[in-house]
Design a protein around this motif. Sequence first.
Motif, PDB file in Angstrom:
ATOM      1  N   MET A  62       1.242  -1.325   0.025  1.00 38.23           N
ATOM      2  CA  MET A  62       0.083   0.163  -0.160  1.00 38.23           C
ATOM      3  C   MET A  62       0.735   1.493  -0.636  1.00 38.23           C
ATOM      4  SD  MET A  62      -2.975   1.113   3.283  1.00 38.23           S
ATOM      5  CE  MET A  62      -3.453  -0.088   2.302  1.00 38.23           C
ATOM      6  N   LEU A  63       0.329   2.064  -0.640  1.00 41.37           N
ATOM      7  CA  LEU A  63       1.294   3.586  -1.164  1.00 41.37           C
ATOM      8  C   LEU A  63       0.581   4.375  -0.382  1.00 41.37           C
ATOM      9  CD1 LEU A  63       3.691   4.806  -1.658  1.00 41.37           C
ATOM     10  CD2 LEU A  63       3.308   5.118  -3.691  1.00 41.37           C
ATOM     11  N   LEU A  64       0.862   5.231   0.271  1.00 40.77           N
ATOM     12  CA  LEU A  64      -0.467   6.644   0.803  1.00 40.77           C
ATOM     13  C   LEU A  64      -0.035   7.988  -0.185  1.00 40.77           C
ATOM     14  CD1 LEU A  64       0.223   6.161   4.771  1.00 40.77           C
ATOM     15  CD2 LEU A  64      -1.985   4.746   3.146  1.00 40.77           C
ATOM     16  N   VAL A  65      -1.450   8.091  -0.617  1.00 42.16           N
ATOM     17  CA  VAL A  65      -0.169   9.629  -1.270  1.00 42.16           C
ATOM     18  C   VAL A  65      -0.580  10.878  -0.941  1.00 42.16           C
ATOM     19  CG1 VAL A  65      -1.039  11.087  -3.509  1.00 42.16           C
ATOM     20  CG2 VAL A  65      -1.703   8.487  -3.502  1.00 42.16           C
ATOM     21  N   GLY A  66       0.699  11.206   0.042  1.00 44.39           N
ATOM     22  CA  GLY A  66       1.088  12.036   0.752  1.00 44.39           C
ATOM     23  C   GLY A  66       0.471  11.948   2.403  1.00 44.39           C
ATOM     24  N   MET A  67       0.879  12.984   3.177  1.00 47.83           N
ATOM     25  CA  MET A  67       0.451  12.417   4.704  1.00 47.83           C
ATOM     26  C   MET A  67      -0.876  12.497   4.369  1.00 47.83           C
ATOM     27  SD  MET A  67       2.538  14.753   7.338  1.00 47.83           S
ATOM     28  CE  MET A  67       2.351  16.447   6.820  1.00 47.83           C
ATOM     29  N   THR A  68      -1.486  11.487   5.763  1.00 45.53           N
ATOM     30  CA  THR A  68      -2.799  11.633   5.595  1.00 45.53           C
ATOM     31  C   THR A  68      -3.155  10.628   7.489  1.00 45.53           C
ATOM     32  OG1 THR A  68      -4.923  10.025   5.620  1.00 45.53           O
ATOM     33  CG2 THR A  68      -2.392   8.789   5.462  1.00 45.53           C
ATOM     34  N   TYR A  69      -4.090  10.234   7.683  1.00 45.49           N
ATOM     35  CA  TYR A  69      -4.998  11.054   9.466  1.00 45.49           C
ATOM     36  C   TYR A  69      -4.819   9.456   9.577  1.00 45.49           C
ATOM     37  CZ  TYR A  69      -9.361  10.305   6.780  1.00 45.49           C
ATOM     38  OH  TYR A  69     -10.522  10.036   5.932  1.00 45.49           O
ATOM     39  N   PRO A  70      -4.244   8.819  10.516  1.00 46.55           N
ATOM     40  CA  PRO A  70      -3.153   7.495  10.653  1.00 46.55           C
ATOM     41  C   PRO A  70      -4.180   6.826  10.949  1.00 46.55           C
ATOM     42  CG  PRO A  70      -3.226   8.791  12.636  1.00 46.55           C
ATOM     43  CD  PRO A  70      -4.083   9.544  12.012  1.00 46.55           C
ATOM     44  N   LEU A  71      -5.970   6.403  10.326  1.00 44.97           N
ATOM     45  CA  LEU A  71      -6.633   5.450   9.735  1.00 44.97           C
ATOM     46  C   LEU A  71      -5.932   4.503   9.285  1.00 44.97           C
ATOM     47  CD1 LEU A  71      -8.681   3.707   9.997  1.00 44.97           C
ATOM     48  CD2 LEU A  71     -10.222   5.442   8.735  1.00 44.97           C
ATOM     49  N   TYR A  72      -5.497   4.535   8.026  1.00 49.26           N
ATOM     50  CA  TYR A  72      -5.086   3.755   7.276  1.00 49.26           C
ATOM     51  C   TYR A  72      -3.686   3.540   7.738  1.00 49.26           C
ATOM     52  CZ  TYR A  72      -8.884   6.475   3.360  1.00 49.26           C
ATOM     53  OH  TYR A  72     -10.009   6.215   3.627  1.00 49.26           O
ATOM     54  N   MET A  73      -2.763   3.791   8.291  1.00 48.37           N
ATOM     55  CA  MET A  73      -1.732   3.121   8.456  1.00 48.37           C
ATOM     56  C   MET A  73      -2.235   1.949   9.499  1.00 48.37           C
ATOM     57  SD  MET A  73       0.153   6.649   9.703  1.00 48.37           S
ATOM     58  CE  MET A  73      -0.304   8.322   8.300  1.00 48.37           C
ATOM     59  N   THR A  74      -3.015   2.413  10.685  1.00 45.22           N
ATOM     60  CA  THR A  74      -3.539   1.081  11.348  1.00 45.22           C
ATOM     61  C   THR A  74      -4.024   0.120  10.775  1.00 45.22           C
ATOM     62  OG1 THR A  74      -4.496   3.259  13.421  1.00 45.22           O
ATOM     63  CG2 THR A  74      -5.482   0.981  12.917  1.00 45.22           C
ATOM     64  N   LEU A  75      -4.907   0.515   9.802  1.00 51.55           N
ATOM     65  CA  LEU A  75      -5.437  -0.527   8.815  1.00 51.55           C
ATOM     66  C   LEU A  75      -4.788  -1.022   8.080  1.00 51.55           C
ATOM     67  CD1 LEU A  75      -8.753   1.733   7.581  1.00 51.55           C
ATOM     68  CD2 LEU A  75      -8.503  -0.475   9.363  1.00 51.55           C
ATOM     69  N   GLY A  76      -3.494  -0.693   7.387  1.00 51.11           N
ATOM     70  CA  GLY A  76      -2.383  -1.323   6.711  1.00 51.11           C
ATOM     71  C   GLY A  76      -1.802  -2.409   7.623  1.00 51.11           C
ATOM     72  N   ASN A  77      -1.212  -1.733   8.743  1.00 49.08           N
ATOM     73  CA  ASN A  77      -0.797  -3.215   9.622  1.00 49.08           C
ATOM     74  C   ASN A  77      -2.096  -3.690  10.264  1.00 49.08           C
ATOM     75  OD1 ASN A  77       1.508  -1.143  10.484  1.00 49.08           O
ATOM     76  ND2 ASN A  77       0.850  -0.149  11.892  1.00 49.08           N
ATOM     77  N   GLU A  78      -2.859  -3.343  10.709  1.00 51.42           N
ATOM     78  CA  GLU A  78      -3.312  -4.261  10.617  1.00 51.42           C
ATOM     79  C   GLU A  78      -3.661  -5.961  10.010  1.00 51.42           C
ATOM     80  OE1 GLU A  78      -8.206  -5.500  11.908  1.00 51.42           O
ATOM     81  OE2 GLU A  78      -8.292  -3.293  11.685  1.00 51.42           O
ATOM     82  N   TYR A  79      -4.214  -5.680   8.140  1.00 52.50           N
ATOM     83  CA  TYR A  79      -3.971  -6.741   7.625  1.00 52.50           C
ATOM     84  C   TYR A  79      -2.454  -7.161   7.212  1.00 52.50           C
ATOM     85  CZ  TYR A  79      -9.258  -5.799   8.001  1.00 52.50           C
ATOM     86  OH  TYR A  79     -10.354  -5.562   7.987  1.00 52.50           O
ATOM     87  N   GLY A  80      -2.010  -6.941   7.275  1.00 52.30           N
ATOM     88  CA  GLY A  80      -0.351  -7.300   7.364  1.00 52.30           C
ATOM     89  C   GLY A  80      -0.032  -6.274   5.993  1.00 52.30           C
TER      90      GLY A  80
END
Length: 479
Positions: free
Chosen positions: A140-158
């Motif tokens: 997963m590539l995040l385009v620019g900074m974002t709120y940490p929800l997507y980082m949390t979800l990305g970690n949760e699903y590996g």
Amino acid sequence: MKHFFLRISRILPHAWKQRAKPWNPNQFLSKQFGIHAEVFHLPVRDDYMMLSSGVNHLSAPTIWKETMQKEIEEDFLYQRYTSMDGFQTANYAVKLYERFLFSRGNISLKANLEVCMTIGASQAASLAVAYLHSIGKKRMLLVGMTYPLYMTLGNEYGYQMRESRSALPNRDMPTVSELKVDIEQFKPDVLVFTYPCNPSGEKYQDEELDQIMQTLYQKGIYCIFDCVCNMILSEKDVTVPEPMIMENKMMRKSIIVNSFSKTESVPGFRIGYIAGHYDVIQFVRSKQVSIMNPPNMPTIAVWITMLFRCLHLSEQYGQAERVRERIILCFKRMFFVTTVLCPQPIWDYVTELVDERLFDEYKKYREEMYAKETVFASNKEYFSKKLSPYLTASTEMDGGFNYLVKLKPCSKLGELEFCKDLLQKTGIAIFTESGFALTKAKENDYWVRISLAAPSDIFEKTIDRLYLYLSELEKHFNS
């Protein structure tokens, strides 16, 4: 023994690298929230202001208040269950609206596009990431900074995650060329856009987004567009990702995440939705069955908001009056078809609303939304002028009501130290870069998110206090 130590010395650097924990923006934000909570025990508690909140603190539209009151009076708001997709009136209204966006004005678009209502955009984002994981996506590539929800979800699903950020001054969202380089290097199978970017407020122009969509199509990359901050009722030309998705044959590989929280100033209702290909929504439905159906929501308010947005966009697209009449007729028929069991007074109310005062209410709604945009612009101008001696950088706010700034005196304080000192002396709470990024910000060079969606009198008093604080801080460091 000598050989043993030589071997260990070669292994240790790699071992430490493997054990090093990735930066956790959620933990950092939690620390800042903890600092903010101290305000209740401070003399400045009456001056408390969350300057980085991301919440729209301006009033909800009048039509929302009126229609919600009517739904409560007639026991329509809460005396029913919803389906897996959410209450059908809201679901179909959103589907008509999304068809309108994808096609640039064709409400009858025949496309494989489905919608499911969700518990805010957060649940929609969670379901989108879960679906992509279920079909084997891993990078997963995040385009620019974002709120940490997507980082949390990305970690949760590996997921393996990276973020693409610009190296240019006064910018965080990557340019098209910078993003293409990061795509080539990281080789993601999912891109996540917050659109406009939250926290920076940046957006791509249509031609830029078109180039990006072409690249994603050629490489078979999926994408999520989180559009919760995109103000559709605007005096500026509205840019949305949907047409670029459709024109580049990306509908099967794109997911839209959205809500009404920020645009309509109703975060407490948690009204969100996810839109995408049939397979996406079938996955979502299966999850809704096993977890819970979407909650009830102010149905008339959602329905009429979607209608008003379509009317506004129809004007922007230069469509004829007969097209708008057809849009109204379509929404009206859809409401009555999907509310067969609703109380008769609700039908009578909606009939009167559409037949006798729809255009008056539309104009009032549009004026209220334009007024919000005026407040955002006025607050930004006041901030920029008042704090000009201390501003070293700021992002271009292309949409929404958040953007990023760098403040000169803060280069002498770390993020948490600045957050704590500012709160204790002024009652102003802020969030800084390390709460939105995959890597910790530099101690002497970090962004601060500024949210402009607050009444101007309160906002200006807050900025006046911030100005005095920065003045004293600069004197302190120069002495």
